[in-house]
Enzyme design. Structure first.
Site, PDB file in Angstrom:
ATOM      1  CG  ASP A 150      80.336 115.845  29.600  1.00  0.00           C
ATOM      2  OD1 ASP A 150      81.321 115.600  28.878  1.00  0.00           O
ATOM      3  OD2 ASP A 150      79.586 114.962  30.059  1.00  0.00           O
ATOM      4  CE  LYS A 208      78.734 112.605  28.099  1.00  0.00           C
ATOM      5  NZ  LYS A 208      78.503 112.535  29.528  1.00  0.00           N
TER       6      LYS A 208
HETATM    7  N1  LIG Z   1      81.606 113.318  33.100  1.00  0.00           N
HETATM    8  C1  LIG Z   1      80.760 112.534  32.294  1.00  0.00           C
HETATM    9  C2  LIG Z   1      81.350 111.194  32.096  1.00  0.00           C
HETATM   10  C3  LIG Z   1      80.864 110.547  30.882  1.00  0.00           C
HETATM   11  O1  LIG Z   1      80.981 111.014  29.778  1.00  0.00           O
HETATM   12  C4  LIG Z   1      79.420 112.368  32.958  1.00  0.00           C
HETATM   13  O2  LIG Z   1      79.312 112.753  34.106  1.00  0.00           O
HETATM   14  O3  LIG Z   1      78.507 111.893  32.308  1.00  0.00           O
END
Ligand SMILES: N[C@@H](CC=O)C(=O)O
Ligand SMILES: NC(=O)C1=CN([C@@H]2O[C@H](COP(=O)(O)OP(=O)(O)OC[C@H]3O[C@@H](n4cnc5c(N)ncnc54)[C@H](O)[C@@H]3O)[C@@H](O)[C@H]2O)C=CC1
Ligand code: NA
Length: 818
Positions: A679, A683
């Site tokens: 994740d 980003k």
């Molecule tokens: N799962 C993500 C949520 C936001 O994008 C995080 O923990 O940052």
């Protein structure tokens, strides 16, 4: 004296006639001197035409049809005149029906129905309604008198649409009215030739009668009583927010009616206009409503335009060729040829290059127009001076009308801009130098969307609507709906904005309703009325609905859904999403989406892709637009990992902290994405792309955070089990850091075109040391923020902050749409 005219629906039933009588008696009680013109009872004229045709075809069923018409009149007599006075009226009505029966019998014998005979047959409609109402008035003690307009209005012998001889007519009307003090009940629509052959006045006939009489006697005002609340800003069947225009000039009324506003037919009011007699359009079924005042000059209005009208179906003819440049007489020949062939032209547009002329016509004349023009210009076509004639169909015209345009700038800008923002292509346009009307030709499929969005921007004080289609009603989607629910009133009152939930979908069911799904009942409605979810069907239906100001809100983490983004943007539907899949896929796809949004004049917004509601993407875009250059980004971008490292410590199981993060709504639907670093990797990838570094996902270096056994866990459940197994590993990481007086931080960096994500320990001097809860922090070093970086910090995950970030994106679309 006032002249009142009541249309067919006003005299259509016993109940409506009662209201008419009330209106007349109120006028009398107020001491008004009045004359009244009546149409035939609603539907009777058409019935009489039908009956005439049946008789001419030898179909004796016409007799039954006629009986029904007769019975309608008898019912009024029975319902409105007391029993002891009924018989003479019955006799008079029966007398007229006998006469009509004789005529029809003649028609059926000779099997011929000329225009002349049809006029005579139609005349019975007005003669009957007017006779009956005059008798009702008399029976109530009013000094009323039946006036057969055939004795005062004279026309030539053009049947179906007699040409009024105003000299004779005006004289006769004046003489007639000079001789009488009784309330004159005048038959609308009908007239006669000087040798007493019955004629009719054509379209808008009874209005015409009222106008002729009003003009002849110099009436103070003419009241047209109909079944709607006056003239409206747009056709209310197409624009739900349309409202009554309180005041309108003759010229505006003419323009609006030319483009299809059916309430009045202003050409028939010309005699009144010529004498500056004002006109009121009033509603028999809503007598308290002020209606529309039509007069010579325009009054100061609240809006830049007065109304919008449209023609649903036109064909656009284009004739072009280099041989037309500078050649006099081409357009003369063109329009003469059309006029000789009775092809009426609705709109003309020619650019100053003189290279082409385009004009619109009724599509039923399209083929004939082509033949006529190919013949007229056969020589030029053969020589190649004219390329040929092209005809485009399935088009509509919209006209915005208003005298106010003359004085205000920016009207056409506003018109074209709202069309552009809604992705509506303008095929042709025309504006006369009178500045009373700007017309645009658009695709027929866009008509409703165009009318509604144009109405929205020009009649600003009304509430505008944004149509939201939300897919995914899990944590973020449901929280968004809750936030919208709580803000509905505020947005309506303060921002004049209505957020209309036009579609919702979860994984099982979907519901689309252009009239809106209430935020109070969306759960019940989707479960009661929803149909089986199908993303392609949802998208297709959205595109078909073609609602103005549509926004697709993807609140899922679905990987397949993003394949529809481009299609949606192409259809001029904005996309708002917290889903990171699209922007972290192939770089080419990411740029393609941005390009499509730009091309279509709609928005693709994803502020919550990074740092949830924190203004990270917007800040980058602002700096990029203003020419700043990014040198370095250092950031903590996972709310989940931030929370875990801020909460984990001696005596606490790592797996439990992860579960807590999940329960608090910080994690991805699948928490392995957070803990694997995936994740955060996507980003920083998105941020890199935003600052102009064209990375692919594989370019991001992700240092492994989890032990192999956790990474390999095939299910979420299994993952938690492996976390428990690895508790010592995490405890040691934490203890080692603590021993150094440091904290664990999962940090993403972008520098010199390289993106790295790794677990680091930071000491108290590091700005990332003091984070708490689910905080994210982003530090931008740019050319402008070189010595001290620009820092954004705050909760970077969770339902409320994420949903409000999505909400803010939606709101920014609403302000863009103006
Ligand atoms: N799962 C993500 C949520 C936001 O994008 C995080 O923990 O940052
Ligand atoms: N939770 C957070 O703090 C943040 C979440 N996001 C993103 O927001 C999105 C939603 O996250 P959550 O609401 O937390 O997840 P969630 O799992 O609670 O909700 C997603 C919902 O979408 C539904 N769904 C999935 N595919 C669907 C489809 N094809 N059609 C209809 N419904 C479908 C699922 O059934 C689920 O109900 C994710 O993309 C996530 O990455 C972004 C920033 C922060
Ligand atoms: Na953000």
């Amino acid at each position: 004296m006032k002249v009142l005219k009541f249309g067919g629906t006003s005299v259509g039933t016993v109940d409506s006639i009662k209201t008419v009588i009330d209106i007349l008696e109120n006028n009398i009680a107020n001491g008004e001197k009045i004359a009244v013109v009546f149409s035939a009872m609603g539907g009777v004229t058409n019935r009489l035409i039908e009956i005439g045709k049946m008789a001419a075809a030898g179909n004796t069923e016409y007799i039954e049809f006629l009986k029904v018409v007769e019975e309608r009149h008898f019912a009024v007599v029975r319902g409105m005149i007391n029993v002891k006075n009924q018989s003479s009226t019955f006799a008079a009505v029966r007398g007229l029906f006998n006469e009509l029966g004789d005529i029809l019998r003649g028609v059926s014998w000779i099997r011929e129905l000329s225009e002349r005979t049809l006029d005579l047959i139609m005349s019975f409609g007005e003669r009957l309604s007017t006779l009956v109402i005059s008798e009702i008035l008399k029976s109530r003690g009013v000094d009323a008198e039946f006036c057969d307009a055939r004795t005062i209005i004279h026309t030539n012998a053009t049947y179906g649409m007699g040409d009024v001889d105003f000299e004779v007519t005006n004289r006769q009307i004046l003489e007639y009215f000079a001789k009488t003090t009784s309330l004159q009940c005048v038959t609308g629509f009908i007239a006669s030739t000087t040798d007493s052959v019955t004629t009719t006045l054509g379209r808008g006939g009874s209005d015409y009668t009222a106008s002729i009489i009003g003009a002849a006697i110099d009436a103070t005002v003419i009241e047209i009583w109909t079944d709607v609340d006056g003239m409206m800003t747009a056709d209310p069947r197409k624009v739900a927010n349309a409202f009554t225009i309180p005041s309108i000039s003759y010229a505006e009324a003419m323009e609006l009616s030319h483009f299809g506003a059916k309430v009045i037919y202003p050409p028939s009011l010309q005699p009144a206009f010529a004498k500056n007699i004002p006109l009121k359009v009033l509603n028999t079924f809503n007598t308290d409503f002020i209606g529309t005042f039509v007069q010579k000059g325009a009054e100061k209005k609240d809006y830049a335009i007065t109304g919008i009208s449209s023609i649903d179906e036109i064909a656009l003819v284009n004739i072009q060729g280099s041989g037309m440049i500078g050649v006099a007489g081409i357009s003369g020949r063109l329009f003469t040829a059309l006029s000789v062939n009775d092809i009426s032209v609705i709109l003309i547009s020619q650019a100053s290059s003189e290279h082409s002329i385009c004009f619109s016509i009724d599509p039923k004349n399209a083929q004939r127009a082509r033949e006529v023009l190919e013949k007229e210009f056969s020589h030029e076509i053969a020589l190649g001076y004219i390329d040929g004639i092209s005809i485009e169909k399935n088009l509509s015209i919209i006209a915005i009308v208003g005298e106010g345009m003359k004085k205000s700038t920016g009207v056409s800008g506003k018109l074209f801009s709202v069309l552009g923002k809604n992705g509506i292509n303008v095929v042709a346009t025309a504006q006369g130098s009178s500045e009373l009307n700007i017309s645009v030709v658009i695709s027929k499929g866009d008509l409703s969307k165009a009318l509604n969005s144009i109405h929205g921007v020009f009649f600003q004080s009304e509430t505008r609507s944004l149509n939201l289609f939300i897919v995914g009603v899990g944590l973020i989607g449901a929280t968004l709906l809750e936030q919208i629910k709580n803000q509905t009133q505020y947005l309506r009152d303060e921002k004049l904005l209505n957020l209309n939930i036009a579609g919702l979908s979860n994984t099982k069911k979907m519901l689309l309703d252009p009239d809106g799904i209430s935020t109070e009942q969306w759960r019940d409605r989707i479960s009661d009325e929803g149909v089986k979810t199908s993303l392609p069907a949802f998208v297709q239906r959205m595109i078909e609905l073609n609602l103005p100001n549509s926004v697709f809100v993807d609140c899922t983490s679905d990987k397949d859904i993003v394949q529809y983004y481009n299609m949606l943007l192409e259809a001029s539907i904005s996309v708002v999403t917290p889903n990171k899949v699209a922007n972290s896929g192939l770089y080419a796809e990411y740029t393609a989406l941005k390009r499509t949004a730009l091309k279509r004049g709609v928005k693709f917004l994803y502020e919550t892709n990074v740092g949830a509601g924190l203004p990270i993407i917007n800040t980058i875009q602002g700096l990029m637009s203003s020419g700043d250059k990014f040198l370095k980004i250092e950031a903590i971008l996972s709310g989940t990992l931030s929370y875990i490292f801020n909460s984990f410590g001696p005596g606490i199981r790592f797996a439990d902290v992860v579960k807590e993060a999940k329960a608090k709504g910080f994690t991805e639907p699948d928490p392995r994405e957070d803990l694997s670093g995936a994740d955060v990797a996507r980003k920083i990838l998105i941020l890199a792309r935003e600052v102009g570094v064209p990375l692919e996902a594989t370019d991001v270096h992700v240092a492994q955070l989890l032990p192999d056994n956790c990474l390999a866990a095939p299910t979420v459940e299994n993952f938690f089990e492996e976390l428990i197994v690895s508790d010592d590993y995490f405890a040691k990481l934490q203890a080692d850091a603590e021993a150094q007086g440091e904290k664990l931080r999962y940090i993403a960096t972008l520098e010199n075109g390289k993106a790295v994500v790794e677990l680091r320990t930071v000491d108290a001097s590091h700005p990332f040391y003091t984070l708490s809860g689910s905080d994210n922090i982003v530090s931008f070093t740019t050319e402008r923020y070189k010595d001290r970086p620009l820092v954004i910090k705050g909760p970077g995950a969770g339902a409320e902050v994420t949903a409000s970030g999505v909400f803010a994106d939606i709101m920014s679309i609403s302000s863009y749409l103006g």
